[in-house]
Design a protein around this motif. Structure first.
Motif, PDB file in Angstrom:
ATOM      1  N   ALA A  63      15.637 -14.671  41.545  1.00 56.10           N
ATOM      2  CA  ALA A  63      14.815 -13.536  42.013  1.00 56.10           C
ATOM      3  C   ALA A  63      15.561 -12.214  41.834  1.00 56.10           C
ATOM      4  O   ALA A  63      15.001 -11.226  41.340  1.00 56.10           O
ATOM      5  N   GLU A  64      16.838 -12.231  42.204  1.00 57.83           N
ATOM      6  CA  GLU A  64      17.626 -10.992  42.101  1.00 57.83           C
ATOM      7  C   GLU A  64      17.732 -10.536  40.648  1.00 57.83           C
ATOM      8  O   GLU A  64      17.582  -9.356  40.331  1.00 57.83           O
ATOM      9  N   ARG A  65      17.962 -11.518  39.764  1.00 55.43           N
ATOM     10  CA  ARG A  65      18.109 -11.181  38.350  1.00 55.43           C
ATOM     11  C   ARG A  65      16.789 -10.651  37.781  1.00 55.43           C
ATOM     12  O   ARG A  65      16.757  -9.673  37.050  1.00 55.43           O
ATOM     13  N   PHE A  66      15.691 -11.301  38.180  1.00 53.61           N
ATOM     14  CA  PHE A  66      14.375 -10.884  37.685  1.00 53.61           C
ATOM     15  C   PHE A  66      14.060  -9.461  38.170  1.00 53.61           C
ATOM     16  O   PHE A  66      13.614  -8.603  37.398  1.00 53.61           O
ATOM     17  N   ASN A  67      14.317  -9.214  39.452  1.00 52.54           N
ATOM     18  CA  ASN A  67      14.038  -7.881  40.026  1.00 52.54           C
ATOM     19  C   ASN A  67      14.838  -6.804  39.294  1.00 52.54           C
ATOM     20  O   ASN A  67      14.350  -5.706  39.040  1.00 52.54           O
ATOM     21  N   LYS A  68      16.083  -7.148  38.971  1.00 55.01           N
ATOM     22  CA  LYS A  68      16.959  -6.177  38.316  1.00 55.01           C
ATOM     23  C   LYS A  68      16.470  -5.883  36.887  1.00 55.01           C
ATOM     24  O   LYS A  68      16.459  -4.744  36.433  1.00 55.01           O
ATOM     25  N   LYS A  69      16.056  -6.940  36.219  1.00 53.48           N
ATOM     26  CA  LYS A  69      15.658  -6.798  34.821  1.00 53.48           C
ATOM     27  C   LYS A  69      14.282  -6.150  34.657  1.00 53.48           C
ATOM     28  O   LYS A  69      14.074  -5.292  33.803  1.00 53.48           O
ATOM     29  N   TYR A  70      13.325  -6.561  35.510  1.00 53.87           N
ATOM     30  CA  TYR A  70      11.927  -6.119  35.303  1.00 53.87           C
ATOM     31  C   TYR A  70      11.400  -5.199  36.398  1.00 53.87           C
ATOM     32  O   TYR A  70      10.252  -4.789  36.353  1.00 53.87           O
ATOM     33  N   GLY A  71      12.223  -4.935  37.425  1.00 50.72           N
ATOM     34  CA  GLY A  71      11.730  -4.133  38.554  1.00 50.72           C
ATOM     35  C   GLY A  71      11.281  -5.044  39.686  1.00 50.72           C
ATOM     36  O   GLY A  71      11.003  -6.230  39.481  1.00 50.72           O
ATOM     37  N   GLU A  72      11.220  -4.451  40.899  1.00 51.96           N
ATOM     38  CA  GLU A  72      10.933  -5.206  42.130  1.00 51.96           C
ATOM     39  C   GLU A  72       9.707  -6.135  41.985  1.00 51.96           C
ATOM     40  O   GLU A  72       8.588  -5.675  41.796  1.00 51.96           O
ATOM     41  N   THR A  73       9.941  -7.428  42.093  1.00 55.43           N
ATOM     42  CA  THR A  73       8.850  -8.396  41.943  1.00 55.43           C
ATOM     43  C   THR A  73       8.841  -9.425  43.078  1.00 55.43           C
ATOM     44  O   THR A  73       7.792  -9.830  43.559  1.00 55.43           O
ATOM     45  N   PHE A  74      10.059  -9.839  43.493  1.00 56.05           N
ATOM     46  CA  PHE A  74      10.150 -10.917  44.491  1.00 56.05           C
ATOM     47  C   PHE A  74      10.921 -10.488  45.734  1.00 56.05           C
ATOM     48  O   PHE A  74      11.900  -9.741  45.638  1.00 56.05           O
ATOM     49  N   LYS A  75      10.514 -11.062  46.862  1.00 58.37           N
ATOM     50  CA  LYS A  75      11.320 -10.937  48.076  1.00 58.37           C
ATOM     51  C   LYS A  75      12.463 -11.957  47.964  1.00 58.37           C
ATOM     52  O   LYS A  75      12.270 -13.045  47.408  1.00 58.37           O
ATOM     53  N   ILE A  76      13.644 -11.597  48.480  1.00 54.62           N
ATOM     54  CA  ILE A  76      14.785 -12.532  48.389  1.00 54.62           C
ATOM     55  C   ILE A  76      14.807 -13.403  49.660  1.00 54.62           C
ATOM     56  O   ILE A  76      15.015 -12.878  50.755  1.00 54.62           O
ATOM     57  N   PRO A  77      14.604 -14.704  49.502  1.00 54.55           N
ATOM     58  CA  PRO A  77      14.517 -15.574  50.687  1.00 54.55           C
ATOM     59  C   PRO A  77      15.883 -16.083  51.149  1.00 54.55           C
ATOM     60  O   PRO A  77      16.840 -16.092  50.376  1.00 54.55           O
ATOM     61  N   ASP A  78      15.944 -16.524  52.400  1.00 51.70           N
ATOM     62  CA  ASP A  78      17.164 -17.156  52.924  1.00 51.70           C
ATOM     63  C   ASP A  78      16.878 -18.616  53.242  1.00 51.70           C
ATOM     64  O   ASP A  78      15.791 -18.924  53.736  1.00 51.70           O
ATOM     65  N   ALA A  79      17.865 -19.474  53.009  1.00 54.72           N
ATOM     66  CA  ALA A  79      17.729 -20.865  53.464  1.00 54.72           C
ATOM     67  C   ALA A  79      17.827 -20.844  54.986  1.00 54.72           C
ATOM     68  O   ALA A  79      18.557 -20.013  55.542  1.00 54.72           O
TER      69      ALA A  79
END
Ligand code: TYM
Length: 334
Positions: A166-182
């Motif tokens: 998610a972090e990599r995708f957000n960085k590459k394409y712009g904010e898309t996903f919330k980052i979840p916690d286990a």
């Protein structure tokens, strides 16, 4: 259409594979936590049937196990009015999202997944899905922008992978996903096999005497607990390294009764392992017998189908929106 209470803002999601009847480990590690959290969180809970087929399954048994798991969720206390319960394969957007994520996940990162290394080492003829499975799990989680993922510790690495993706995708394409916690509780972290307490309790365990299934006959459960591996010390003390068998039984008690470890140690000071095992067997069979009673009432009821039909519409809408957003960000044709 069902809606969550407006005051509830945080959300959770988890899934269990329908590869046979759930174990006491699944119940304590995932389902019990969901029951505990369902009043405070928007909760999505699904049957991970597409994960189950990463290992060959008999189609007729798989089909039966999927419905059985829905009934077990309800019997375990997952309230269909508070949770969105659904079947993963009925929502095709999970697989669609997974493909877009796969094209953004380095091969090397997937090669490091310990569960893959473990499962693939046991069977040389494994299929590609076993390797890419953690990406599908990331898709399950990221589609819903959830805050927490309640799982046992064996799935922690996969949730961490979902965060990285998610972090990599957000960085590459712009904010898309919330980052979840286990979300992992202390006592239910990892319930171990009763015969080999250095291994986790698992449906695929070689010796089935070490695994408690939620639909086991109560007498069989009692027998399995009474013959659980312990040690020669005759001391009821929590020490997972040196006394894995006894520590596992203590963990089970803590998870099912809410008592503290010290309280159990104190209650059983000077008592023998037989007495302690009887106590554990009683706790486990009492909890499981009420689940079983509810299960046999629910399994043939048509309300099960009604719940699933209603929920799949909700989840398809959410996951479809995420998929469309991802397509747009990645430059695919919309
Ligand atoms: P699965 O079906 O192997 O296990 C379901 C849940 O039970 C937990 N668990 C345990 N907890 C404590 N002690 C044990 N011995 C034990 N054995 C299993 C697991 O940690 C898990 O929480 N990939 C997942 C299913 C899945 C999923 C997801 C979970 C697919 N997509 C998205 C969360 C979010 C799996 O195979 O779980």
């Amino acid at each position: 259409m069902k809606e969550f209470d407006q005051k509830i803002t945080k959300s959770i999601l988890t899934g269990v594979q329908p590869s046979g009847v759930i174990t006491l480990g699944n119940y304590i590690g995932a389902i019990k936590q969901m029951v505990r959290m369902q009043d405070e969180f928007k909760s999505y809970i699904f049957i991970a049937d597409m994960h189950a087929i990463t290992i060959p399954q008999d189609p007729a048994s798989l089909h039966k196990n999927i419905r059985s798991l829905v009934a077990l969720y309800l019997a375990c206390g997952i309230d269909p009015n508070k949770n969105i319960i659904f079947i993963q394969s009925e929502n095709e957007y999970h697989a669609n999202i997974s493909w877009l994520l796969e094209c953004n996940t380095p091969f090397g990162e997937l090669s490091r997944m310990t569960q893959f290394k473990d499962k693939s080492s046991k069977n040389v003829n494994f299929y590609a899905g076993l390797f890419t499975y953690p990406v599908l799990m990331a898709a399950d989680i990221l589609a819903y922008d959830v805050d927490y993922v309640p799982v046992g510790i064996d799935q922690k690495q996969h949730v961490e992978l979902a965060r990285n993706i998610a972090e990599r995708f957000n960085k590459k394409y712009g904010e898309t996903f919330k980052i979840p916690d286990a979300y992992i509780t202390k006592s239910g972290t990892k319930i171990m096999d009763l015969v080999n307490p250095d291994k986790k309790m698992s449906k695929s365990s070689a010796n089935q005497k070490g695994v408690i299934y939620i639909l086991d006959d109560l007498k069989v459960i009692q027998k399995k607990i009474m013959s659980a591996t312990t040690d020669s010390e005759c001391l009821i003390k929590y020490d997972p390294e040196n006394k894995p068998g006894i520590s596992n039984l203590i963990n089970i008690c803590v998870a099912l009764t809410g008592k503290k470890v010290e309280e159990i140690e104190r209650d059983f000071a000077g008592k023998n392992y037989g007495e302690f095992k009887k106590y554990v067997a009683n706790i486990v069979t009492t909890e499981i017998s009420s689940i079983q009673k509810r299960y046999y009432d629910i399994i043939n009821s048509s309300t099960l189908d009604k719940i699933l039909d209603e929920n799949i519409k909700i989840t398809r809408e959410i996951a479809k929106n995420k998929f469309m957003l991802m397509k747009e960000k990645m430059g695919l044709y919309k």
